[in-house]
Design an enzyme around this catalytic site. Structure first.
Site, short mmCIF file in Angstrom:
data_model
loop_
_atom_site.label_atom_id
_atom_site.label_comp_id
_atom_site.label_asym_id
_atom_site.label_seq_id
_atom_site.Cartn_x
_atom_site.Cartn_y
_atom_site.Cartn_z
CG HIS A 12 -10.85 2.03 -0.87
ND1 HIS A 12 -10.44 2.82 -1.94
CD2 HIS A 12 -9.66 1.19 -0.93
CE1 HIS A 12 -9.21 2.17 -2.99
NE2 HIS A 12 -9.02 1.50 -2.10
CG ASP B 209 -9.76 -2.84 -2.52
OD1 ASP B 209 -9.87 -2.50 -1.38
OD2 ASP B 209 -9.57 -1.77 -3.29
CD GLU B 210 -6.44 0.38 -4.43
OE1 GLU B 210 -5.15 0.24 -4.73
OE2 GLU B 210 -6.84 0.49 -4.23
CB VAL B 211 -4.98 -2.02 4.16
CG1 VAL B 211 -5.59 -1.09 5.76
CG2 VAL B 211 -6.76 -2.58 4.23
CD GLU C 2 -5.30 -5.78 -2.42
OE1 GLU C 2 -6.53 -6.34 -2.58
OE2 GLU C 2 -4.97 -4.63 -2.95
#
Ligand SMILES: *[C@@H]1O[C@H](CO)[C@@H](O)[C@H](O)[C@H]1NC(C)=O
Ligand SMILES: *[C@@H]1O[C@H](CO)[C@@H](O)[C@H](O)[C@H]1NC(C)=O
Ligand SMILES: *[C@@H]1O[C@H](CO)[C@@H](O)[C@H](O)[C@H]1NC(C)=O
Ligand SMILES: *[C@@H]1O[C@H](CO)[C@@H](O)[C@H](O)[C@H]1NC(C)=O
Length: 527
Positions: free
Chosen positions: A261, A321-323, A374
């Site tokens: 992000h 998050d969301e890597v 995460e």
């Protein structure tokens, strides 16, 4: 057909709450007498400090709250208030008594928000441990006043003893996908206070734009904001937000999400992001923060030193998050580093490597941190006092995650069922309201680790045009779930009070959307 279905679900939709009894969120204890109330007159009523109070005139938090609530009581509604029946006694002063000193500080996770409010013709007294608790009591007081058909404001004889069920009751705004003007943020803080929400989670930067104006790295917003002059938060804007929040007993937790992000960080800090490869050559595309360079940690140390000083709250949200691992995988230098470190092809290990270094940096500035789930899921070694933020939306998965996080001994925040940026036809506040944060398998010790939750308003489809109606009164459902007793679950009762509360929001100038068919005594813009 749709309407009929909803009517069966909520058989009482067309009734109004009894005057004097509708408070949102529902207090822990509220007792009302039909007799012994009084009337309020704009010309005679005032707020004052009780002699017993440890804080007095000059306490900005309360001085300003007195002014605000006086305005909300008498100016936000119709001015032509009548005088009512002369036989009703007048209540002329609400005395506020705060036990602890402290007007200049900031609210924290440990601040007491308890208060007790007694209202009758004989006595009007609000007592609280802290100024923050007294703010919650003033809000309740403002909601207890109701307007009779004759235009007069009345108060019933009432005793409220109140405190929050959870200490962290937050709302996330995303100012990266769309820039939200300062005014929209300040108004949101106002309405948060009406809902007794106490944490503003400022997801300030993300992939699309970097509106935070940094003193140490001015290029971040200069090159990463949608517009470096008009679409930024200056140091003074940030101060304004923090002070506006403080005066309402609201903490501001900033989020600088990494290593994913971070697309918008790239232009202002060349070399920070990982170059992705197509075959043997860089593709020109950049991925997450590059975790193998020492310069990355030098940058993070400088930036978070600034962020730690600018935002006074003990906690910083570090994201995590969301890597997306595909770019890391494609990069030969990262592959070499993986081999050297013995990580094999397990890129969660590389992520852990990065996050651990970041956590050490932030800890060195004496700050605590919150991370998205995460970081826990990928088994990053974190400090025992880390707060894990549960958000993943896969249906029904969050109770299991809550159980696992608390079993490992971490404190947890819940957001998964409260992504209010998702909308659907019908009364979708009901799903948010029905959530029970402690409904997961675990011991009482585990349940005690749930410190609260946050409603999230991600910004892909939200800017200042639709922020208010999408948030309110829907986020009120989350506010009541986090404030009120677990047993407060009746949809019919909640519907009546929430619809009433929403009408009150209109009188306060807030574009709160309707729950369902019906009307308000004073419609928006008709005042
Ligand atoms: C509040 O007082 C009014 C009379 O002033 C009364 O009609 C009303 O029922 C009372 N509300 C409650 C909930 O007792
Ligand atoms: C506060 O103290 C003053 C002076 O001692 C006294 O006149 C006043 O009645 C007191 N007020 C209350 C609400 O006790
Ligand atoms: C990075 O820092 C480590 C530890 O201080 C040092 O051993 C290493 O040589 C540095 N690497 C580079 C490329 O400067
Ligand atoms: C919540 O309500 C239940 C039922 O009225 C009561 O037994 C319990 O003590 C309440 N909890 C708190 C913290 O007041």
């Amino acid at each position: 057909m749709m309407a009929g279905l909803l009517l069966r679900l909520l058989p009482l939709v067309l009734l109004s709450p009894e005057p004097g009894a509708a408070v949102w969120p529902q207090p822990q204890s509220l007792s009302l007498d039909a007799e012994g109330g009084c009337r309020l007159s704009a010309s005679r009523f005032r707020f004052g400090y009780a002699n017993s109070s440890a804080v007095g005139p000059g306490c900005a938090v309360l001085d300003e709250a007195f002014q605000r609530y006086w305005e909300l009581l008498f100016h936000s509604r119709r001015r032509d208030a009548g005088n009512g029946h002369s036989e009703d006694p007048l209540c002329t002063e609400l005395f506020v008594s705060v036990a602890e000193q402290g007007c200049d500080g900031y609210p924290s996770m440990d601040s007491s928000e308890n208060y007790k409010l007694t209202v009758s013709a004989e006595q009007m007294l609000l007592t609280a441990d802290t100024v923050w608790g007294s703010l919650r009591g003033l809000e309740t007081f403002s909601q207890l006043a109701w307007r009779g058909d004759d235009g007069t404001f009345y108060l019933n004889k009432t005793t409220v003893v109140d405190f929050p069920r959870f200490r962290h009751r937050g709302l996330l705004l995303d100012t990266s996908r769309h820039y939200l003007p300062l005014k929209a943020i300040l108004e949101t803080l106002d309405v948060m206070a009406y809902n007794k929400l106490n944490v503003f989670h400022w997801h300030i930067v993300d992939d699309p734009s970097f509106p935070y104006e940094s003193m140490v790295f001015p290029d971040l917003s200069w090159k990463g904001a949608y517009n470096p002059v008009t679409h930024v938060y200056t140091a003074s804007d940030v101060k304004t937000v923090i002070e506006h929040a403080r005066l309402r007993g609201i903490r501001v937790i900033s989020e600088f999400d990494t290593p994913g992000h971070t697309h918008s960080w790239g232009a202002g800090l060349p070399g920070l992001l990982t170059p992705c490869y197509a075959g043997l050559k860089p593709s020109g595309v950049y991925g997450p923060v590059n975790p193998i360079l020492n310069t990355t940690y030098q940058v993070m140390a400088k930036l978070f030193e600034e962020v730690s000083a600018v935002f006074p709250d003990f906690y910083i949200h570090l994201g995590g998050d969301e890597v997306d691992f595909t770019c890391w995988k494609s990069n030969p230098e990262i592959q070499t580093f993986m081999q050297k470190m013995g990580f094999g092809q397990d890129f969660t290990k590389l992520e852990s490597f990065y996050i651990q270094k970041l956590l050490d940096i932030v800890s060195s500035y004496n700050k605590g941190y919150v991370v998205w789930q995460e970081v826990f899921d990928n088994a990053v070694k974190v400090r025992p006092d880390t707060i894990v933020h549960v958000w993943k939306l896969s249906a029904g998965a969050y109770p299991k995650e809550m159980a696992q996080v608390t079993k490992a001994g971490y404190r947890v925040l819940l957001s998964a069922p409260w992504y209010l940026n998702y909308i659907s036809y019908g009364q979708d506040w009901i799903a948010a309201y029905r959530v029970e944060p402690l409904a997961f398998e675990g011991s009482p010790e585990q349940k005690a680790l749930v410190i609260g939750g946050e409603a999230c308003m991600w910004g892909e489809y939200v800017d200042a045009t639709n922020l208010s109606p999408r948030l309110w009164p829907r986020a009120g459902a989350v506010a009541e779930r986090l404030w009120s007793n677990q047993t407060v679950r009746s949809l019919a009762d909640a519907y009546m009070r929430l619809a009433d509360f929403r009408c009150m929001l209109l009188t306060r100038g807030i574009r709160a959307e309707p729950l369902f068919t019906g009307h308000c005594d004073y419609e928006f813009n008709a005042l």
